[in-house]
Design an enzyme around this catalytic site. Structure first.
Site, PDB file in Angstrom:
ATOM      1  N   SER A 139      43.904  11.051 -41.669  1.00 15.37           N
ATOM      2  CA  SER A 139      44.833  11.799 -42.204  1.00 15.37           C
ATOM      3  C   SER A 139      44.469  12.391 -43.503  1.00 15.37           C
ATOM      4  O   SER A 139      43.789  11.762 -44.457  1.00 15.37           O
ATOM      5  CB  SER A 139      46.144  10.822 -42.467  1.00 15.37           C
ATOM      6  OG  SER A 139      47.473  11.450 -43.109  1.00 15.37           O
ATOM      7  N   TYR A 153      49.896   3.145 -45.346  1.00 16.85           N
ATOM      8  CA  TYR A 153      49.266   3.918 -44.258  1.00 16.85           C
ATOM      9  C   TYR A 153      48.109   4.636 -44.807  1.00 16.85           C
ATOM     10  O   TYR A 153      47.112   4.776 -44.230  1.00 16.85           O
ATOM     11  CB  TYR A 153      50.503   4.713 -43.971  1.00 16.85           C
ATOM     12  CG  TYR A 153      50.057   6.107 -43.084  1.00 16.85           C
ATOM     13  CD1 TYR A 153      49.650   5.899 -41.509  1.00 16.85           C
ATOM     14  CD2 TYR A 153      49.981   7.197 -43.727  1.00 16.85           C
ATOM     15  CE1 TYR A 153      49.399   6.809 -40.793  1.00 16.85           C
ATOM     16  CE2 TYR A 153      49.679   8.213 -43.064  1.00 16.85           C
ATOM     17  CZ  TYR A 153      49.533   8.304 -41.527  1.00 16.85           C
ATOM     18  OH  TYR A 153      49.284   9.198 -40.665  1.00 16.85           O
TER      19      TYR A 153
HETATM   20  P1  NAP Z   1      53.533   9.912 -32.920  1.00 13.98           P
HETATM   21  O1  NAP Z   1      54.028  11.045 -32.264  1.00 13.98           O
HETATM   22  O2  NAP Z   1      54.181   8.996 -33.335  1.00 13.98           O
HETATM   23  O3  NAP Z   1      52.756   9.254 -31.428  1.00 13.98           O
HETATM   24  C1  NAP Z   1      52.298   7.966 -31.573  1.00 13.98           C
HETATM   25  C2  NAP Z   1      51.517   7.737 -30.347  1.00 13.98           C
HETATM   26  O4  NAP Z   1      50.808   6.341 -30.664  1.00 13.98           O
HETATM   27  C3  NAP Z   1      52.253   7.466 -29.115  1.00 13.98           C
HETATM   28  O5  NAP Z   1      51.525   7.619 -27.913  1.00 13.98           O
HETATM   29  C4  NAP Z   1      52.549   6.104 -29.157  1.00 13.98           C
HETATM   30  O6  NAP Z   1      52.760   5.292 -27.952  1.00 13.98           O
HETATM   31  C5  NAP Z   1      51.308   5.395 -29.566  1.00 13.98           C
HETATM   32  N1  NAP Z   1      50.915   4.131 -30.207  1.00 13.98           N
HETATM   33  C6  NAP Z   1      51.454   3.466 -31.393  1.00 13.98           C
HETATM   34  N2  NAP Z   1      51.170   2.317 -31.495  1.00 13.98           N
HETATM   35  C7  NAP Z   1      50.240   2.163 -30.719  1.00 13.98           C
HETATM   36  C8  NAP Z   1      49.459   0.733 -30.229  1.00 13.98           C
HETATM   37  N3  NAP Z   1      49.380  -0.292 -31.241  1.00 13.98           N
HETATM   38  N4  NAP Z   1      48.714   0.999 -29.214  1.00 13.98           N
HETATM   39  C9  NAP Z   1      48.753   2.146 -28.554  1.00 13.98           C
HETATM   40  N5  NAP Z   1      49.292   3.121 -28.691  1.00 13.98           N
HETATM   41  C10 NAP Z   1      50.115   3.112 -29.540  1.00 13.98           C
HETATM   42  O7  NAP Z   1      52.135  10.012 -33.847  1.00 13.98           O
HETATM   43  P2  NAP Z   1      51.550  11.336 -34.221  1.00 13.98           P
HETATM   44  O8  NAP Z   1      51.940  11.931 -35.358  1.00 13.98           O
HETATM   45  O9  NAP Z   1      51.056  11.994 -32.996  1.00 13.98           O
HETATM   46  O10 NAP Z   1      50.321  10.610 -34.859  1.00 13.98           O
HETATM   47  C11 NAP Z   1      49.013  10.551 -34.182  1.00 13.98           C
HETATM   48  C12 NAP Z   1      47.766  10.078 -35.143  1.00 13.98           C
HETATM   49  O11 NAP Z   1      47.825  11.334 -36.286  1.00 13.98           O
HETATM   50  C13 NAP Z   1      48.101   9.019 -36.066  1.00 13.98           C
HETATM   51  O12 NAP Z   1      46.886   8.161 -36.062  1.00 13.98           O
HETATM   52  C14 NAP Z   1      48.759   9.318 -37.105  1.00 13.98           C
HETATM   53  O13 NAP Z   1      48.497   8.427 -38.476  1.00 13.98           O
HETATM   54  C15 NAP Z   1      47.761  10.490 -37.245  1.00 13.98           C
HETATM   55  N6  NAP Z   1      48.463  11.750 -38.254  1.00 13.98           N
HETATM   56  C16 NAP Z   1      49.580  12.161 -38.127  1.00 13.98           C
HETATM   57  C17 NAP Z   1      50.329  13.312 -38.959  1.00 13.98           C
HETATM   58  C18 NAP Z   1      51.572  13.769 -38.775  1.00 13.98           C
HETATM   59  O14 NAP Z   1      51.940  14.339 -39.619  1.00 13.98           O
HETATM   60  N7  NAP Z   1      52.253  13.593 -37.326  1.00 13.98           N
HETATM   61  C19 NAP Z   1      49.524  13.516 -40.190  1.00 13.98           C
HETATM   62  C20 NAP Z   1      48.290  12.644 -40.289  1.00 13.98           C
HETATM   63  C21 NAP Z   1      47.808  11.834 -39.384  1.00 13.98           C
HETATM   64  P3  NAP Z   1      54.212   5.168 -27.328  1.00 13.98           P
HETATM   65  O15 NAP Z   1      54.727   6.567 -26.887  1.00 13.98           O
HETATM   66  O16 NAP Z   1      53.978   4.394 -26.248  1.00 13.98           O
HETATM   67  O17 NAP Z   1      55.044   4.632 -28.222  1.00 13.98           O
END
Ligand code: NAP
Length: 244
Positions: A139, A153
């Protein structure tokens, strides 16, 4: 390809793009079976091959079962996207207890390590594998620190940056490339778990491009790093942050 956390957000966009690019895809998820199945259906409806596997990346036995299932149903993994990640309610460090910290670090750090371990045991020429590629989803927070929101985080993503550098060097001679993407403010549901579902629209003013990003824009960078077009790229980072 295994995409951890592939049921929603960046992981779902990555799985869908991977399906379009001809990968057979394992969509890992935690609880949301319906969302995972929707991603599988979208891939198989376009004549692709995909499965959904529930597994908590923070639980070692779950990760082992995930990779064993993929061995049986799709064949040994050649591409891993270490994408599953969580954050908790926005607060300061002086309000964080150890339970919270351990929960964040177990999913965001330990989960990535153990998934990478299982992938290396299958990909590495040292183990008789044919090589492969890993992309860790870090991130922009690893550079910015997320003060007043979730320094825990951000620090977990700092660990992922260091992990990417070290692991890339460790397996560089074994046919495995290891890279990371650092997304910025991306429109997904993760911000709701921080207590601010509309966070991206508040903070986009601070982004040079003056907008949030889409999961698809992050997925494209991930797919490039996994592809043969990135054949001499390892231990590298792509910031998908609109310049932030
Ligand atoms: P999201 O929409 O909240 O989706 C999270 C996903 O991770 C879901 O598929 C969830 O499964 C799964 N998950 C959560 N905990 C888990 C676990 N313990 N084991 C297996 N699966 C798990 O998140 P996102 O925003 O797409 O983020 C994805 C990645 O990008 C993360 O690493 C996040 O830190 C990173 N990121 C995101 C952003 C942003 O602005 N969105 C920015 C920088 C980095 P369920 O559907 O079953 O709950």
């Amino acid at each position: 390809m295994i995409v951890t956390g592939g049921s929603r957000g960046i992981g779902a966009a990555t799985a869908l793009q991977a399906g379009r690019n001809g990968y057979t895809v394992c969509i890992n998820y935690l609880h949301n079976q319906k969302s995972a199945q929707d991603v599988v259906n979208e891939i198989t409806d376009s004549d692709g091959q995909a499965i959904a596997v529930a597994a908590d990346v923070a639980v070692e036995a779950d990760v082992e079962r995930l990779f064993d299932t993929v061995d049986r149903e799709l064949g040994p993994v050649t591409a891993l996207v270490n994408n599953a990640g969580i954050l908790d309610l926005q607060t300061r460090v002086d309000n964080m207890d150890a339970a919270r910290l351990n929960r964040i670090f177990a999913t965001n750090i330990t989960g990535c390590f153990v998934c990478a371990r299982e992938a290396i045991r299958r990909m590495s020429t040292k183990y008789g594998g044919n090589g492969g590629a890993i992309v860790n989803v870090s991130s922009g927070a690893s550079r910015l620190g997320s003060p007043g929101e979730y320094v825990d985080y951000a620090a977990s993503k700092g660990a992922i940056d260091t992990f990417t550098i070290g692991l890339a060097k460790e397996v560089g001679q074994e046919g495995i490339r290891v890279n990371a993407v650092r997304p910025g403010f991306i429109y997904t549901e993760i911000h709701a778990s921080g207590g601010e579902p509309d966070r991206v629209n508040r903070v986009k003013e601070f982004v040079p491009m003056k907008r949030g990003g889409t999961p698809e824009e992050v997925a494209k960078a991930i797919l490039w790093l996994l592809s043969e077009d990135a054949s001499y790229t390892t231990g590298s980072f792509i910031d998908v942050t609109g310049g932030k």
